[in-house]
Enzyme design. Structure first.
Site, PDB file in Angstrom:
ATOM      1  N   SER A  95     -18.189  27.610  11.350  1.00 28.95           N
ATOM      2  CA  SER A  95     -17.957  28.631  10.306  1.00 28.95           C
ATOM      3  C   SER A  95     -19.324  29.114   9.836  1.00 28.95           C
ATOM      4  CB  SER A  95     -17.216  28.031   9.114  1.00 28.95           C
ATOM      5  OG  SER A  95     -16.035  27.421   9.524  1.00 28.95           O
ATOM      6  N   LYS A 170     -12.437  33.785   8.358  1.00 25.16           N
ATOM      7  CA  LYS A 170     -12.671  32.408   7.896  1.00 25.16           C
ATOM      8  C   LYS A 170     -13.239  32.393   6.475  1.00 25.16           C
ATOM      9  CE  LYS A 170     -13.542  27.961   7.857  1.00 25.16           C
ATOM     10  NZ  LYS A 170     -12.574  26.892   7.817  1.00 25.16           N
ATOM     11  N   LYS A 238     -21.677  26.385   1.437  1.00 21.45           N
ATOM     12  CA  LYS A 238     -22.165  27.310   2.475  1.00 21.45           C
ATOM     13  C   LYS A 238     -21.181  28.469   2.659  1.00 21.45           C
ATOM     14  CE  LYS A 238     -20.672  26.235   6.275  1.00 21.45           C
ATOM     15  NZ  LYS A 238     -19.887  26.199   7.472  1.00 21.45           N
TER      16      LYS A 238
HETATM   17  P1  NAD Z   1     -20.406  17.729  11.174  1.00 24.29           P
HETATM   18  O1  NAD Z   1     -21.678  17.779  10.405  1.00 24.29           O
HETATM   19  O2  NAD Z   1     -19.538  16.504  11.059  1.00 24.29           O
HETATM   20  O3  NAD Z   1     -20.691  17.942  12.749  1.00 24.29           O
HETATM   21  C1  NAD Z   1     -21.635  18.860  13.252  1.00 24.29           C
HETATM   22  C2  NAD Z   1     -22.328  18.247  14.475  1.00 24.29           C
HETATM   23  O4  NAD Z   1     -23.242  19.215  15.009  1.00 24.29           O
HETATM   24  C3  NAD Z   1     -23.156  17.002  14.135  1.00 24.29           C
HETATM   25  O5  NAD Z   1     -22.764  15.951  15.011  1.00 24.29           O
HETATM   26  C4  NAD Z   1     -24.609  17.440  14.391  1.00 24.29           C
HETATM   27  O6  NAD Z   1     -25.453  16.404  14.875  1.00 24.29           O
HETATM   28  C5  NAD Z   1     -24.412  18.535  15.438  1.00 24.29           C
HETATM   29  N1  NAD Z   1     -25.496  19.513  15.535  1.00 24.29           N
HETATM   30  C6  NAD Z   1     -26.152  20.162  14.526  1.00 24.29           C
HETATM   31  N2  NAD Z   1     -27.076  21.016  15.028  1.00 24.29           N
HETATM   32  C7  NAD Z   1     -26.988  20.920  16.381  1.00 24.29           C
HETATM   33  C8  NAD Z   1     -27.680  21.570  17.454  1.00 24.29           C
HETATM   34  N3  NAD Z   1     -28.618  22.483  17.231  1.00 24.29           N
HETATM   35  N4  NAD Z   1     -27.369  21.218  18.721  1.00 24.29           N
HETATM   36  C9  NAD Z   1     -26.416  20.274  18.960  1.00 24.29           C
HETATM   37  N5  NAD Z   1     -25.713  19.640  17.980  1.00 24.29           N
HETATM   38  C10 NAD Z   1     -26.008  19.960  16.706  1.00 24.29           C
HETATM   39  O7  NAD Z   1     -19.595  19.029  10.746  1.00 24.29           O
HETATM   40  P2  NAD Z   1     -18.029  19.323  10.937  1.00 24.29           P
HETATM   41  O8  NAD Z   1     -17.296  18.861   9.718  1.00 24.29           O
HETATM   42  O9  NAD Z   1     -17.588  18.878  12.299  1.00 24.29           O
HETATM   43  O10 NAD Z   1     -18.032  20.938  10.839  1.00 24.29           O
HETATM   44  C11 NAD Z   1     -18.484  21.754  11.908  1.00 24.29           C
HETATM   45  C12 NAD Z   1     -18.170  23.205  11.565  1.00 24.29           C
HETATM   46  O11 NAD Z   1     -16.756  23.352  11.401  1.00 24.29           O
HETATM   47  C13 NAD Z   1     -18.807  23.693  10.242  1.00 24.29           C
HETATM   48  O12 NAD Z   1     -19.235  25.018  10.382  1.00 24.29           O
HETATM   49  C14 NAD Z   1     -17.683  23.564   9.250  1.00 24.29           C
HETATM   50  O13 NAD Z   1     -17.826  24.470   8.176  1.00 24.29           O
HETATM   51  C15 NAD Z   1     -16.476  23.884  10.126  1.00 24.29           C
HETATM   52  N6  NAD Z   1     -15.213  23.299   9.670  1.00 24.29           N
HETATM   53  C16 NAD Z   1     -15.143  21.995   9.257  1.00 24.29           C
HETATM   54  C17 NAD Z   1     -13.920  21.472   8.811  1.00 24.29           C
HETATM   55  C18 NAD Z   1     -13.798  20.046   8.306  1.00 24.29           C
HETATM   56  O14 NAD Z   1     -12.772  19.732   7.706  1.00 24.29           O
HETATM   57  N7  NAD Z   1     -14.761  19.175   8.529  1.00 24.29           N
HETATM   58  C19 NAD Z   1     -12.775  22.283   8.810  1.00 24.29           C
HETATM   59  C20 NAD Z   1     -12.857  23.591   9.296  1.00 24.29           C
HETATM   60  C21 NAD Z   1     -14.095  24.081   9.723  1.00 24.29           C
END
Ligand code: NAD
Length: 304
Positions: A95, A170, A238
């Protein structure tokens, strides 16, 4: 079966990648942190960089936290762009900013590849149950090719429009979720302070016009005091920043988005940026002189 690159295997990505592996696709995985062992045990292949994963794949999915992380994964050293050849498809399911998304799409298109922005809603539970809502922006030909993969991760998959429109959808979603969490928190705090059992209030309201997934799931968390994420407050800050920046550009007011962002900021100031976003209730509790929602209720016996 496709060869798929999956970059970013955190709370959401690991569940989504799991469904693709279970359906028989070959997955090449990269994260700047450690890769989840269960994915490797089920046949996921570890890649040293996003570039390496991209060379091995036809469709490359990113699921990282924020706009700068997508920028780094796509265009940084050892990034996706360095491994692309014409005909591949890049799918960003994070997102992030709709404006930056249009720029990322232009740069990927210049390399002869299609780009889809495909952020999701439904949280960790939706990711685990493959019931995510997926909001897509980009060309129809790419959408048709990737749709079978979306269907493995989600239930409600919509091509909204061109690049950036998925991310705009979103942001709209996150406005509704934030303001609804705030409303549920106010309602449960009110009921509890008035002496009613918030667990029973929640159960009673679940049948009526005020029922929602947020009353169900986040309301339950507020009563049971479960603020482990889930969806971290810092990620919701964010998303509301994207809404408020967009509103400024568009010349419109989003008054309750702004006030809810102030409550998230207060949570952060009190050590809560990594709480689940249902932890917003703790800010209202502070403002109520420390009265906790669960105080007068029977937190252990929620009726579903
Ligand atoms: P998270 O922080 O748990 O996971 C993100 C992963 O990306 C981490 O493992 C991190 O090490 C990795 N990462 C960061 N930069 C990187 C790069 N340059 N190259 C490779 N890997 C990299 O976050 P999440 O909760 O899984 O959320 C991910 C996205 O989904 C966000 O944008 C969030 O807003 C969206 N989202 C999350 C949820 C939720 O409930 N957690 C729900 C809907 C949407």
């Amino acid at each position: 079966m496709s060869d798929i690159g999956f970059i970013g295997l955190g709370i959401m990505g690991r569940q989504m990648a799991q469904h693709l592996i279970d359906a028989g696709h070959k997955l090449f995985l990269h994260d700047i942190g450690p890769l989840p062992q269960p994915l490797l045990d089920r046949g996921g292949q570890a890649g040293k960089s996003s570039e390496e994963v991209t060379r091995q794949s036809e469709i490359i999915i990113t699921m990282v936290p924020d706009t700068p992380n997508v920028d780094a994964a796509l265009f940084g050293a050892g990034g996706v762009a360095a491994g692309l050849s014409p005909g591949k498809i890049v799918v960003d399911m994070s997102s992030i900013s709709p404006l930056a998304t249009k720029e990322f799409a232009r740069k990927i298109n210049a390399l002869g590849c299609d780009y889809l922005d495909a952020p999701v809603s439904g949280g960790e539970v939706g990711a685990k149950q493959a019931s995510l809502t997926i909001m897509v922006g980009g060309p129809e030909r790419a959408f048709e090719k990737v749709k079978p993969l979306f269907d493995l991760m989600g239930k409600n998959v919509t091509l909204v429009g061109g690049n950036g429109d998925g991310q705009t959808t979103k942001v709209a979603n996150q406005i509704i979720v934030a303001l609804t969490i705030e409303a549920v928190a106010e309602a449960l705090l009110f009921a509890s302070k008035a002496g009613a059992d918030p667990a029973k209030v929640r159960a009673a309201l679940m049948g009526g016009f005020a029922s929602s997934r947020i009353l169900e799931l986040h309301g339950e968390r507020m009563i049971q005091r479960r603020f482990d994420p889930g969806f971290r407050i810092e990620l919701h800050q964010k998303d509301l920043n994207l809404a408020l920046q967009g509103a400024r550009t568009l010349g419109i007011a989003l008054p309750n988005t702004a006030s809810t962002q102030q409550l998230f900021n207060t949570a952060e100031a009190n050590g809560g940026k990594a709480w689940d976003h249902s932890g917003l209730v703790k800010v209202l509790e502070l403002m109520a002189g420390g009265h906790e929602v669960a105080q007068h209720g029977n937190a252990g016996q929620l009726l579903d």
